[in-house]
Design a protein around this motif. Structure first.
Motif, PDB file in Angstrom:
ATOM      1  N   THR A 103      -4.898  -0.325  -4.378  1.00  0.00           N
ATOM      2  CA  THR A 103      -3.879   0.568  -4.320  1.00  0.00           C
ATOM      3  C   THR A 103      -4.277   0.528  -5.719  1.00  0.00           C
ATOM      4  N   VAL A 104      -4.794  -0.329  -6.905  1.00  0.00           N
ATOM      5  CA  VAL A 104      -4.469  -0.547  -8.304  1.00  0.00           C
ATOM      6  C   VAL A 104      -6.423   0.763  -8.334  1.00  0.00           C
ATOM      7  N   GLU A 105      -7.224   0.387  -7.465  1.00  0.00           N
ATOM      8  CA  GLU A 105      -8.238   0.603  -7.017  1.00  0.00           C
ATOM      9  C   GLU A 105      -8.517   2.140  -7.203  1.00  0.00           C
ATOM     10  N   VAL A 106      -7.660   2.800  -6.453  1.00  0.00           N
ATOM     11  CA  VAL A 106      -7.937   4.305  -6.618  1.00  0.00           C
ATOM     12  C   VAL A 106      -6.617   5.176  -7.328  1.00  0.00           C
ATOM     13  N   SER A 107      -5.098   4.582  -7.942  1.00  0.00           N
ATOM     14  CA  SER A 107      -4.869   4.490  -8.546  1.00  0.00           C
ATOM     15  C   SER A 107      -4.949   5.974  -9.823  1.00  0.00           C
ATOM     16  N   ASP A 111       0.652   9.774  -8.828  1.00  0.00           N
ATOM     17  CA  ASP A 111       1.895   8.582  -9.339  1.00  0.00           C
ATOM     18  C   ASP A 111       1.926   7.839  -8.876  1.00  0.00           C
ATOM     19  N   ILE A 112       1.511   7.583  -6.849  1.00  0.00           N
ATOM     20  CA  ILE A 112       1.859   6.676  -5.826  1.00  0.00           C
ATOM     21  C   ILE A 112       0.885   6.466  -5.688  1.00  0.00           C
ATOM     22  N   VAL A 113       0.811   5.488  -5.162  1.00  0.00           N
ATOM     23  CA  VAL A 113      -0.330   4.857  -3.937  1.00  0.00           C
ATOM     24  C   VAL A 113       0.714   4.587  -2.896  1.00  0.00           C
ATOM     25  N   CYS A 114      -0.278   5.455  -1.688  1.00  0.00           N
ATOM     26  CA  CYS A 114       0.895   4.440  -0.302  1.00  0.00           C
ATOM     27  C   CYS A 114      -0.052   4.416   0.213  1.00  0.00           C
ATOM     28  N   PHE A 115       0.828   3.485   1.232  1.00  0.00           N
ATOM     29  CA  PHE A 115      -0.146   2.393   2.460  1.00  0.00           C
ATOM     30  C   PHE A 115       1.016   2.043   3.717  1.00  0.00           C
ATOM     31  N   ASP A 116       0.060   1.367   4.799  1.00  0.00           N
ATOM     32  CA  ASP A 116       0.719   1.799   6.019  1.00  0.00           C
ATOM     33  C   ASP A 116       1.283   0.008   5.856  1.00  0.00           C
ATOM     34  N   TYR A 117       1.896  -0.798   6.986  1.00  0.00           N
ATOM     35  CA  TYR A 117       2.906  -2.067   7.104  1.00  0.00           C
ATOM     36  C   TYR A 117       2.790  -2.000   8.219  1.00  0.00           C
ATOM     37  N   HIS A 139      -4.091  13.629  -2.569  1.00  0.00           N
ATOM     38  CA  HIS A 139      -3.341  14.463  -1.401  1.00  0.00           C
ATOM     39  C   HIS A 139      -2.325  14.964  -2.927  1.00  0.00           C
ATOM     40  N   SER A 140      -1.895  16.315  -2.558  1.00  0.00           N
ATOM     41  CA  SER A 140      -0.399  16.799  -3.715  1.00  0.00           C
ATOM     42  C   SER A 140       0.987  16.103  -2.545  1.00  0.00           C
ATOM     43  N   ALA A 141       1.748  16.321  -3.824  1.00  0.00           N
ATOM     44  CA  ALA A 141       2.561  15.242  -3.779  1.00  0.00           C
ATOM     45  C   ALA A 141       3.655  15.981  -2.379  1.00  0.00           C
ATOM     46  N   MET A 142       3.651  17.744  -2.650  1.00  0.00           N
ATOM     47  CA  MET A 142       3.997  18.067  -1.917  1.00  0.00           C
ATOM     48  C   MET A 142       3.912  18.074  -0.472  1.00  0.00           C
ATOM     49  N   THR A 196       0.858  14.242  -7.535  1.00  0.00           N
ATOM     50  CA  THR A 196      -0.724  13.926  -7.343  1.00  0.00           C
ATOM     51  C   THR A 196      -0.104  12.672  -6.284  1.00  0.00           C
ATOM     52  N   ILE A 197      -0.537  12.440  -5.129  1.00  0.00           N
ATOM     53  CA  ILE A 197      -0.289  10.906  -3.904  1.00  0.00           C
ATOM     54  C   ILE A 197      -1.522  10.717  -3.494  1.00  0.00           C
ATOM     55  N   TYR A 198      -2.217   9.534  -3.345  1.00  0.00           N
ATOM     56  CA  TYR A 198      -3.067   8.578  -2.875  1.00  0.00           C
ATOM     57  C   TYR A 198      -2.302   8.204  -1.865  1.00  0.00           C
ATOM     58  N   CYS A 199      -3.064   7.901  -0.512  1.00  0.00           N
ATOM     59  CA  CYS A 199      -3.115   7.769   0.817  1.00  0.00           C
ATOM     60  C   CYS A 199      -4.184   6.469   0.930  1.00  0.00           C
ATOM     61  N   LEU A 200      -3.156   5.778   1.412  1.00  0.00           N
ATOM     62  CA  LEU A 200      -3.974   3.940   2.256  1.00  0.00           C
ATOM     63  C   LEU A 200      -3.478   4.295   3.124  1.00  0.00           C
ATOM     64  N   LYS A 201      -4.489   3.997   3.984  1.00  0.00           N
ATOM     65  CA  LYS A 201      -4.090   3.803   5.844  1.00  0.00           C
ATOM     66  C   LYS A 201      -3.988   2.398   6.006  1.00  0.00           C
ATOM     67  N   GLU A 202      -4.778   1.428   5.171  1.00  0.00           N
ATOM     68  CA  GLU A 202      -4.543  -0.133   5.743  1.00  0.00           C
ATOM     69  C   GLU A 202      -3.236  -0.356   5.724  1.00  0.00           C
ATOM     70  N   LYS A 203      -3.160  -1.544   6.501  1.00  0.00           N
ATOM     71  CA  LYS A 203      -1.715  -1.988   6.784  1.00  0.00           C
ATOM     72  C   LYS A 203      -1.890  -3.414   5.717  1.00  0.00           C
ATOM     73  N   LEU A 204      -1.508  -3.048   4.595  1.00  0.00           N
ATOM     74  CA  LEU A 204      -0.772  -4.109   3.219  1.00  0.00           C
ATOM     75  C   LEU A 204       0.073  -5.203   3.028  1.00  0.00           C
ATOM     76  N   TYR A 205       0.767  -4.371   3.749  1.00  0.00           N
ATOM     77  CA  TYR A 205       2.741  -5.259   3.521  1.00  0.00           C
ATOM     78  C   TYR A 205       3.160  -5.534   5.099  1.00  0.00           C
ATOM     79  N   THR A 206       3.715  -7.106   5.034  1.00  0.00           N
ATOM     80  CA  THR A 206       4.595  -7.509   5.882  1.00  0.00           C
ATOM     81  C   THR A 206       5.454  -7.289   5.846  1.00  0.00           C
ATOM     82  N   TYR A 207       6.563  -6.775   7.053  1.00  0.00           N
ATOM     83  CA  TYR A 207       7.714  -6.883   6.713  1.00  0.00           C
ATOM     84  C   TYR A 207       8.836  -7.457   8.028  1.00  0.00           C
ATOM     85  N   ARG A 208       9.439  -8.165   7.747  1.00  0.00           N
ATOM     86  CA  ARG A 208       9.760  -8.763   8.071  1.00  0.00           C
ATOM     87  C   ARG A 208      11.313  -8.651   9.068  1.00  0.00           C
TER      88      ARG A 208
END
Length: 406
Positions: A103-107, A111-117, A139-142, A196-208
């Protein structure tokens, strides 16, 4: 100063906390501070935190004197963070070892870097059913917000994003203390304020998925009233702020999605509590917004009343022009038709973004009515959030007589 501040709110998570902390400490990215806030836990969570603090100097422990809830605790973390970026991790979840580095690499300039889970239950079974149908990249945020809403790919959770701390501070974005589902408002504000938002499609978070979590626990009156509060807050914000024309539908759908969750929550609770009335449980600061959400009847009823109170003033005008071509303009037209009052036309700022006609009346750019500016009454048939912009435009064009219906 560290590059990233990882904020971990902790409350009675002794069964999961070690796995969470291990996943954060063992990141491939080193330059970060780990801020753990114990929300007055009554189990062994604090002991576990202290053990990890002895092993890693990057980990800092803060404590609430009494249990204050997730929103307050996250805000404590934000107030004590010093990194360029902020990452939220819940104490019963865990993250991929490359989450921070990726996430830091593309930050940069985002303003925000989003990723999947992914979701896991307490038995370790994966529930990977989430549809995150957004292309990787900038992407533009809107545009990002609109696309996630339209594709049902919204991720409300604060833990699904890396945030620029400067962005959060500049826009004074915090969590609302004392409510459940706090991420819904936090996420909305971030989407509305970001560039501006950067989107990563990688699943980087595990929600229990836990049987005793906020999201799976039994519904009570607070669940219902907090959902309602959030709907009121979102609606109040929407009516009072300018939103790009292209994003209005997405904002409304976002609110409708939350509203459907509220209805489901209300029905579940009301079915077990015969005679339950929401209004009796609302606090005064919520009840004052009650009319905004309880139905469009109140809204349109107020519109009709305001038009009728000024009907004689409208009759005296030599020319009548409606400013607006949406649902409010339609309502105004219907009221005027009942009083046999004809209008000269409908004006809009941008003809290309509007429909051609409304109830048989041609929609034109406001500049086409310049020749009638001296003796025309302009009725602002739009949301009040556009009034200031419309007034300025009318005065610049030389129109001096206008009526605000709200």
């Amino acid at each position: 100063m560290p590059k990233v501040s990882v904020i971990i709110p902790v409350f009675n998570a002794e069964d999961y906390l070690a796995e969470c902390l291990d996943s954060v400490i063992n990141q491939t990215f080193w330059d970060m501070e780990i801020i753990c806030i114990d929300d007055a836990s009554t189990d062994g969570s604090l002991d576990i935190l202290q053990q990890y603090a002895h092993k890693d100097f990057r980990l800092t422990i803060l404590r609430n004197r009494e249990n204050r809830g997730l929103s307050f605790t996250r805000n404590v973390g934000l107030e004590n963070a010093s990194g360029d970026y902020v990452l939220f991790v819940d104490s019963d979840d865990y993250i991929d070892k490359k989450l921070v580095s990726l996430t830091v690499e593309v930050s940069e300039n985002a303003d925000i870097v989003c990723f999947d889970y992914v979701k896991n239950d307490e038995l370790g079974n994966s529930h990977d059913e989430h549809l995150f149908d957004i292309e990787s990249g900038r992407h533009s945020a809107m545009d990002y917000f609109t696309e996630t809403v339209e594709k049902n790919s919204i991720v409300y959770s604060a833990w699904s994003k890396l945030y620029s701390r400067k962005f959060l501070i500049k826009n004074n974005i915090k969590f609302i203390n004392g409510i459940k589902y706090e991420d819904v408002v936090f996420n909305f504000l971030c989407m509305m304020k970001a560039d501006t938002i950067y989107c990563l499609k990688e699943k980087l978070y595990t929600y229990r998925i836990r049987s005793d979590s906020i999201m799976t626990a039994n519904i009570d009156g607070k669940n219902v009233t907090d959902y309602f509060y959030i709907i009121c807050w979102l609606t109040h914000y929407y009516l009072g702020h300018y939103v790009d024309v292209g994003a209005e539908r997405a904002v409304e759908k976002y609110i409708h999605t939350v509203f459907h969750s509220f209805i489901s929550c209300y029905r579940r609770y009301a079915s077990d509590n015969d005679g339950y009335t929401l209004k009796n449980d609302l606090k005064k600061d919520i009840a004052k917004l009650y009319g905004i959400v309880t139905g469009y009847e109140n809204y349109h009823g107020l519109l009709q009343q305001n038009i009728e109170e000024r009907i004689e003033t409208i009759r005296e005008a030599k020319h009548i022009i409606l400013y607006g071509a949406g649902d409010i303009a339609r309502e105004v037209l219907e009221v005027l038709n009942r009083y046999d009052i004809a209008i000269d036309g409908i004006a809009v700022s941008n003809r290309l973004q509007s429909k051609r006609s409304l109830l048989g009346n041609r929609v034109c750019a406001v500049t086409e009515y310049i020749d009638k500016k001296e003796d025309s009454l302009i009725i602002m048939a739009t949301s009040p959030k556009f009034y200031s912009e419309i007034r300025e435009n009318l005065l610049q064009l030389g129109f001096r007589y206008y009526m605000e219906i709200f």
